[in-house]
Write an enzyme that holds these catalytic residues in place. Structure first.
Site, PDB file in Angstrom:
ATOM      1  N   SER A  22       0.805  -1.226   0.000  1.00 46.48           N
ATOM      2  CA  SER A  22       0.000   0.000   0.000  1.00 46.48           C
ATOM      3  C   SER A  22       0.838   1.277   0.000  1.00 46.48           C
ATOM      4  CB  SER A  22      -0.947   0.025   1.205  1.00 46.48           C
ATOM      5  OG  SER A  22      -0.231   0.176   2.410  1.00 46.48           O
ATOM      6  N   LYS A  26       1.159   4.695   7.081  1.00 45.92           N
ATOM      7  CA  LYS A  26       0.423   5.440   6.048  1.00 45.92           C
ATOM      8  C   LYS A  26       0.983   6.859   6.003  1.00 45.92           C
ATOM      9  CE  LYS A  26      -2.667   2.129   5.258  1.00 45.92           C
ATOM     10  NZ  LYS A  26      -2.767   1.421   3.956  1.00 45.92           N
TER      11      LYS A  26
END
Length: 282
Positions: free
Chosen positions: A130, A169
């Site tokens: 990701s 993230k």
């Protein structure tokens, strides 16, 4: 490896270990009963041992990683010879001094490593795509627990539904801000902000996810963060589970999609392995 990261590692580890070698050898010699052995003389011996081991290990590692193991018996033999040479100890007494020094040094290094991991730097391995291309699967990176988060940092945190795991993230929204994602733009409190290169030409509302899932900041409207909440996105924004769409629940006092400050681990500082991926972020 980047020169800055290499210099930082050497600056942190080499002087500390050289200084501790002198201290532990002095303690070991005193315990062994050599009352006339002073700290300066002990430190010289320790420095000679450390420098010889460091140079030998570096050369061996450059030739082949397995060869670095051969420096262990060589270092032991060199240490015993130096101790006997400087302090005129017997073979067995020299071995006892060396064993005491190594035990104390190992304890100190383990304590230092534990303290660093607990209060400063923590190491992580990437297991998801990701955050590509910034972080690739199997990349190893360090997170700084003491660094204050800034927009676009790589934020490491514990997810609500798996608190023993650590996710990473990119930080987009800071506490108290209102975040809105419009096509390829990020609006903070109604004003568009400059994007990092990884998001160039990407659309934040083009999520490859079930339409029944939340679309916070996009189709579902802006999200206003609380005083201790953060809004995060993955790099692969078309297919990433992040603040826009995940269903994890941190509790009734945390906005859906937000990461609370209490879940933060730290800010990613840089990749240290594999060497071809090494880089500093901040």
């Amino acid at each position: 490896m980047s020169p800055s990261l290499l210099i930082a590692c050497l600056a942190l580890t080499v002087p500390i270990n050289l200084a501790m070698n002198g201290l532990w050898l002095w303690i070991a010699v005193r315990i062994a009963g050599a009352a006339k052995a002073g700290y300066v003389r002990s430190t010289v011996v320790a420095l000679a041992i450390s420098v010889a081991l460091f140079l030998a290990a570096t050369l061996a590692l450059a030739l082949h990683p397995a060869l670095a193991l051969l420096t262990i018996p060589a270092a032991i033999a060199l240490s015993l010879w130096l101790i006997r040479r400087v302090f005129a100890f017997s073979r067995w007494r020299s071995a006892g001094v060396l064993a005491g020094m190594l035990a104390l040094l190992a304890t100190a290094n383990l304590s230092l490593a534990l303290a660093m991991r607990t209060f400063w730097l923590a190491s992580f391995v990437v297991s998801s795509w990701s955050m590509e291309p910034t972080l690739k699967i199997e990349d190893r990176f360090l997170a700084d627990r003491t660094l204050g988060p800034q927009r676009w940092d790589l934020l490491v945190f514990h997810p609500a539904d798996a608190p023993k795991q650590s996710w990473v993230k990119r930080l987009v929204g800071l506490p108290g801000e209102t975040v809105a994602l419009r096509g390829g733009a990020v609006l903070i409190n109604g004003s568009e902000v400059a994007l990092p290169a990884v998001y160039s030409g990407r659309r934040f509302d083009a999520m490859d996810r079930d339409t029944r899932m939340p679309h916070r900041g996009t189709a579902d409207g802006p999200i206003t963060l609380g005083p201790d909440e953060f809004f995060v996105l993955g790099n692969n924004i078309e297919a990433s589970l992040d603040s826009r769409n995940w269903t994890q629940d941190y509790g009734p006092n945390v906005h859906a999609g937000a990461v609370p400050r209490s879940a933060l681990v730290g800010v990613a500082r840089g990749i240290y392995a594999p060497l071809e991926h090494a880089q500093l972020f901040r």
